[in-house]
Scaffold this active site. Sequence first.
Site, PDB file in Angstrom:
ATOM      1  N   HIS A 170      97.135  -7.325  25.987  1.00  0.00           N
ATOM      2  CA  HIS A 170      96.907  -8.773  26.020  1.00  0.00           C
ATOM      3  C   HIS A 170      96.784  -9.318  27.447  1.00  0.00           C
ATOM      4  O   HIS A 170      96.283 -10.418  27.650  1.00  0.00           O
ATOM      5  CB  HIS A 170      97.960  -9.523  25.194  1.00  0.00           C
ATOM      6  N   LYS A 174      94.430 -12.742  29.546  1.00  0.00           N
ATOM      7  CA  LYS A 174      94.965 -13.861  30.337  1.00  0.00           C
ATOM      8  C   LYS A 174      93.875 -14.399  31.256  1.00  0.00           C
ATOM      9  O   LYS A 174      93.151 -13.626  31.876  1.00  0.00           O
ATOM     10  CB  LYS A 174      96.174 -13.397  31.168  1.00  0.00           C
ATOM     11  N   GLU A 208     110.236 -10.592  34.364  1.00  0.00           N
ATOM     12  CA  GLU A 208     110.595 -11.399  33.185  1.00  0.00           C
ATOM     13  C   GLU A 208     112.070 -11.737  33.241  1.00  0.00           C
ATOM     14  O   GLU A 208     112.857 -10.971  33.814  1.00  0.00           O
ATOM     15  CB  GLU A 208     110.339 -10.607  31.904  1.00  0.00           C
ATOM     16  N   HIS A 232     100.029  -2.851  31.060  1.00  0.00           N
ATOM     17  CA  HIS A 232      99.772  -4.109  31.770  1.00  0.00           C
ATOM     18  C   HIS A 232      99.614  -3.919  33.291  1.00  0.00           C
ATOM     19  O   HIS A 232      98.648  -4.390  33.892  1.00  0.00           O
ATOM     20  CB  HIS A 232     100.895  -5.120  31.520  1.00  0.00           C
TER      21      HIS A 232
HETATM   22  C1  BG6 Z   1     104.551  -7.036  25.932  1.00  0.00           C
HETATM   23  C2  BG6 Z   1     105.789  -6.210  26.132  1.00  0.00           C
HETATM   24  O1  BG6 Z   1     103.415  -6.219  25.866  1.00  0.00           O
HETATM   25  O2  BG6 Z   1     104.418  -7.943  27.017  1.00  0.00           O
HETATM   26  C3  BG6 Z   1     107.010  -7.107  26.241  1.00  0.00           C
HETATM   27  O3  BG6 Z   1     105.940  -5.326  25.034  1.00  0.00           O
HETATM   28  C4  BG6 Z   1     106.825  -8.155  27.306  1.00  0.00           C
HETATM   29  O4  BG6 Z   1     108.186  -6.340  26.529  1.00  0.00           O
HETATM   30  C5  BG6 Z   1     105.488  -8.882  27.124  1.00  0.00           C
HETATM   31  O5  BG6 Z   1     107.886  -9.087  27.214  1.00  0.00           O
HETATM   32  C6  BG6 Z   1     105.201  -9.780  28.309  1.00  0.00           C
HETATM   33  O6  BG6 Z   1     104.057 -10.558  28.029  1.00  0.00           O
HETATM   34  P1  BG6 Z   1     103.819 -11.959  28.734  1.00  0.00           P
HETATM   35  O7  BG6 Z   1     102.481 -12.388  28.246  1.00  0.00           O
HETATM   36  O8  BG6 Z   1     104.939 -12.836  28.287  1.00  0.00           O
HETATM   37  O9  BG6 Z   1     103.864 -11.688  30.196  1.00  0.00           O
END
Ligand code: BG6
Length: 481
Positions: A170, A174, A208, A232
Amino acid sequence: TPVPPFDLVIFGAGGDLALRKLFPALAQRNREGVLPGESRVLAVVRKEEDVEGLPKQIAQRLHEDGIPKDQIEPFLRRLTMVLLDAVKPETYKALKTALGDSDRVRSFYLSTPPDLFIPICENLAGADILTPTSRVILEKPLGRDLASARQINDAVARILPESRTYRIDHYLGKETVQNLLVLRFANTLFERSWSSRDIDHVQITVAETVGLEQRAGYYDKAGHMRDMVQNHLMQLLTLFAIEPPNMLEAGAVRDEKIKVLKALRPIVGPDVQRYTVRGQYGPGQIDGQRVRGYAEELGHGSNTETFVAIRCELDSWRWAGVPIYLRTGKRMAQRYSEIVVTFKPVPHSIFGNGTCDRLDANRLFIRLQPNDGVQLQLMMKVPGSGRLKIVPRQLDLRYSTAFDERTPDAYERLLTDVIRGDQTLFMHRDEVEQAWAWVDPIIAGWQDYTPHPHRYAAGSWGPSQAIGLIERDARSWADPD
Ligand code: BG6
């Protein structure tokens, strides 16, 4: 742009991702009138009580997300609940019946653990549910190492071609990540300097504040390397470093991304200890609140890492000698994701002593979240007719002030891309496998050299060893103010 009529089947519809991200993204798209009238969302659940319970949970979630009541109802009307056990072929009849014989584009989102990918694809094929245009969407992480990723990719390839297999990350949906390509390839200014000639080093941080959430079962087995770095962080690095593709088209972009992944210098054996740091959070404070350590949250001790820092290099003409520092963790001081590019200092200062402590290097900050935007640090003259004084100041371009448009959630974009048949923001199997090929020896090296992760206090910027990793090179992390 409207999308063609579709049936989107979500496996794992009762799971955290579906509830927090997928249904809200679809409801948002519905609200904007992007979803054609006859399109449907089929929610696959395993427990009977979810057939009635899930629509209520979805409604509640949409309400919490601020979607008005009169917009929730029309979305729920698109929903069809399907009771099915993914590993039991005989239960797929219910899905076949629910889909009927419509010619709408059929997409199957496997929002499930990766060990269900193969049985689901085989059972869909066995039940004769796939049409010549059907697509399958595979959620990350794809497998837990190179061998299992290959196994999944091979099995899926026996059923669906690569052109109809969508491996989702995902982060690629963004806005700021997509903007990386625009920043580089629509502005002469940056692309000319985008190499070891002008760039000193690069930092990529994804921090995070959340901890385990409700995902202990998955996360403790996966660890942060598999959960965040293999996908990511590596996608961010790849998009940052790619050569210009000939056009913005899936094949061209993916080809260039694979080249970057192949250029990553392997970190193996004792180098794992030198170039990587793994950590696990202990108790601490975040936003004035005391939070528990990982082991306390989990209820038992564990050697799973919740933090990773890596110093890596690309063996390529463009990037030789430019260190790229990656850093990501749970329960860190702030939710903060940013790519920081530090340019080389000017070769010679014409300004005498006393005008500034030192001439700071230019820095480009590409902020993914929060306050997404781009900042450029320049050296500026302080106004006044006295002695010349030079200080660093920022050119500051924030999405929230520069644009009136709403910034959509990543899944909104990605889900509609699948239905439109655009694979540009999805990963080719070679990318995923190449990323595992780089990550696997690091995970293996940890077993030999650092079986116990370093401790860091929740609410900090990670273990002191991560600071040492960059300070050893006489550089420092660019933490937010
Ligand atoms: C997910 C992970 O792919 O991405 C999670 O499995 C993580 O552990 C999340 O919290 C973070 O996504 P974002 O969009 O909040 O940065």
